[in-house]
Design an enzyme around this catalytic site. Structure first.
Site, PDB file in Angstrom:
ATOM      1  N   SER A   9       3.769  -8.417   5.741  1.00 51.45           N
ATOM      2  CA  SER A   9       2.537  -8.029   5.055  1.00 51.45           C
ATOM      3  C   SER A   9       1.912  -6.843   5.774  1.00 51.45           C
ATOM      4  O   SER A   9       2.435  -6.368   6.787  1.00 51.45           O
ATOM      5  CB  SER A   9       1.546  -9.199   5.018  1.00 51.45           C
ATOM      6  N   LYS A  10       0.775  -6.390   5.250  1.00 52.32           N
ATOM      7  CA  LYS A  10       0.109  -5.216   5.817  1.00 52.32           C
ATOM      8  C   LYS A  10      -0.219  -5.392   7.292  1.00 52.32           C
ATOM      9  O   LYS A  10      -0.223  -4.424   8.056  1.00 52.32           O
ATOM     10  CB  LYS A  10      -1.182  -4.922   5.044  1.00 52.32           C
ATOM     11  N   ARG A  11      -0.487  -6.621   7.703  1.00 46.35           N
ATOM     12  CA  ARG A  11      -0.891  -6.814   9.100  1.00 46.35           C
ATOM     13  C   ARG A  11       0.254  -6.557  10.078  1.00 46.35           C
ATOM     14  O   ARG A  11       0.032  -6.432  11.280  1.00 46.35           O
ATOM     15  CB  ARG A  11      -1.462  -8.215   9.299  1.00 46.35           C
ATOM     16  N   HIS A  12       1.482  -6.484   9.567  1.00 47.26           N
ATOM     17  CA  HIS A  12       2.617  -6.169  10.436  1.00 47.26           C
ATOM     18  C   HIS A  12       2.827  -4.656  10.576  1.00 47.26           C
ATOM     19  O   HIS A  12       3.734  -4.226  11.279  1.00 47.26           O
ATOM     20  CB  HIS A  12       3.898  -6.800   9.882  1.00 47.26           C
ATOM     21  N   GLY A  13       2.006  -3.872   9.903  1.00 46.24           N
ATOM     22  CA  GLY A  13       2.162  -2.416   9.968  1.00 46.24           C
ATOM     23  C   GLY A  13       2.541  -1.867   8.607  1.00 46.24           C
ATOM     24  O   GLY A  13       2.157  -2.410   7.568  1.00 46.24           O
TER      25      GLY A  13
END
Length: 467
Positions: A238-242
């Site tokens: 997801s976005k939180r992984h980059g």
């Protein structure tokens, strides 16, 4: 039989890496088998679909080089066809009007959950006699109640689902618009899709779609469900992984071939080979060697792979992609050295195109200030005399040739007894603004005579004014 695959994203956001891998695998399968690859935009979710998202998908596909033979098709253009098929299912007795209200359905769900039952529609309206004109209704597919559906999955093997586990799904909403599971079935049937390659989050939909296809007398495509992509922490990417948007990887300086190479190895292998050209991907790709387990996204591995592509690709190809990044820095590549030569000079030390662009600004623009640490160490009163002599010898050089420039620097280092470091490093800081650059002769060649001489004079003035 002509092999036909499709990539069918919903335009509710950017093209993410999971979707890009699905598109790549579908594209490779079609290309390997001499088939056709279709792009279909599944835009029937009118509230969430946007033109901006459509543009992002098309841009991402173009950047990756995943060309399609048919499409893009838009489901919103086919509403008449979907209504025709829904009417056919009703007339055949394979679909029916359902008048249950949202409150009734929610109460049913609450009771089933309380009884630890699987939430599903109970078929209350399944055997009603005809439509009721005074009430709004959805239309449900009359799923078989006996037997089982076997998905002969090309990646995961046979998946068996009992029909009693499948409820009568809605195929048309109260306003008449068709739902996902209906539109997908109709399009796959009409477009004669032979192989549906998609994420395994669709496995729950597949037996329902197969039953609708059976009801329509259509030939079933072969299914291959790809395992999901995880982040480094084991959670779904997801976005939180980059970066997960394809175009974000473009913005971050990755070559499309490097990203494709990384994605093809994310769940598929051909022996121990790590680096594949596009032609090699097409030649070797198959579904049998796709791993059925989830894969973890490793940014360090992608960076390594990108660096390999930067170092080993045709410099002219890398330069074409680099040009966009130079533009992002308000640099016109025509106002300085050839980008091809810049790529050759910088590719050993830079892992991304962003790295190359940011490390090459001084070739095209005057830098605002010297790196403080580098200037303090190298732009000293003792270095001023060295820079004077270099300026005079460079100015007198009839040709601006790398080898000749190298000889001037080396000979001065020997003649003064200072050593190469105390001659080349002040020169590097003078012309680049920092202590890091390609080999000094390469750097000077790319800068050109006029810029080199002007920057040496600037450094001499800086020394004078600083001491």
């Amino acid at each position: 039989m002509t092999i036909k695959t499709r990539f069918a994203p919903s335009p509710t956001g950017y093209l993410h890496v999971g979707g890009a891998r699905t598109a790549l695998f579908s594209w490779l399968y079609a290309r390997k088998h001499g088939g056709k690859f279709i792009l279909r935009i599944e835009d029937t979710d009118l509230e969430r679909s946007t033109q901006e998202s459509v543009d992002a998908i098309l841009e991402g596909m173009a950047w990756l080089g995943l060309d399609y033979d048919e499409g893009p098709f838009y489901q919103t253009h086919h509403f008449d066809r979907y209504k025709e098929v829904i009417r056919q299912l009703i007339d055949q007795g394979n679909a029916y009007y359902c008048y249950c209200s949202k409150d009734e359905l929610e109460q049913l769900r609450t009771e089933q959950m309380a009884n630890k039952e699987k939430p599903r529609y109970n078929g209350k309206c399944r055997n009603l006699d005809g439509p009721k004109k005074d009430r709004e209704a959805v239309i449900r597919f009359k799923n078989p109640q006996d037997g089982a559906v076997t998905i002969p999955d090309l990646i995961k093997g046979d998946i068996v689902v009992a029909n009693k586990e499948l409820d009568d799904l809605i195929i048309a909403r109260g306003d008449g618009t068709p739902t996902y599971n209906l539109t997908v079935v109709v399009d796959d049937m009409d477009m004669q899709v032979t192989h549906v390659i998609r994420g395994d989050d669709h496995i729950n939909n597949t037996p329902r779609q197969m039953n609708i296809l059976e009801a329509l007398g259509a030939e079933l495509p072969k299914y291959a469900h790809l395992p999901m992509i995880l982040g480094s922490d084991g959670a779904r990417l997801s976005k939180r992984h980059g970066a997960v948007s394809v175009m974000q990887f473009r913005d971050d300086g990755f070559l499309p071939e490097a990203l494709l190479n990384y994605l093809v190895r994310l769940g598929w292998s051909h022996g121990d080979q790590e680096i594949f050209s596009i032609d090699e991907m097409i030649q070797h790709f198959d579904l049998e060697n796709v791993n059925g387990s989830a894969s973890a996204f490793n940014m360090d591995k992608l960076l390594w792979l990108n660096h390999q592509y930067i170092m080993n690709s045709d410099p002219a190809h890398v330069a074409r992609h680099l040009s966009w990044h130079m533009g992002q820095l308000d640099i016109d590549p025509t106002e300085g050295p050839s980008l091809v030569e810049v790529v050759k000079a910088q590719r050993e030390r830079c892992k991304t195109l962003v790295d190359i662009a940011s490390a090459s600004v001084y070739f095209y623009k005057e830098f605002e200030a010297y790196d403080e640490k580098a200037a303090k160490k190298n732009l000293t009163p003792a270095a001023a005399e060295v820079l004077f002599q270099l300026h005079d010898q460079f100015a007198a050089s009839p040709e601006w040739d790398g080898q000749e420039l190298h000889n001037i620097v080396v000979n001065l280092a020997e003649a003064t007894g200072l050593g190469l470091g105390k001659v080349a490093q002040p020169l590097r800081v003078a012309v680049c603004g920092s202590g890091v650059s390609p080999a000094i002769d390469v750097t000077l060649s790319l800068l050109g005579k006029d810029k080199t001489l002007a920057r040496i004079n600037r450094a001499i003035e800086y020394i004078k004014n600083s001491n």
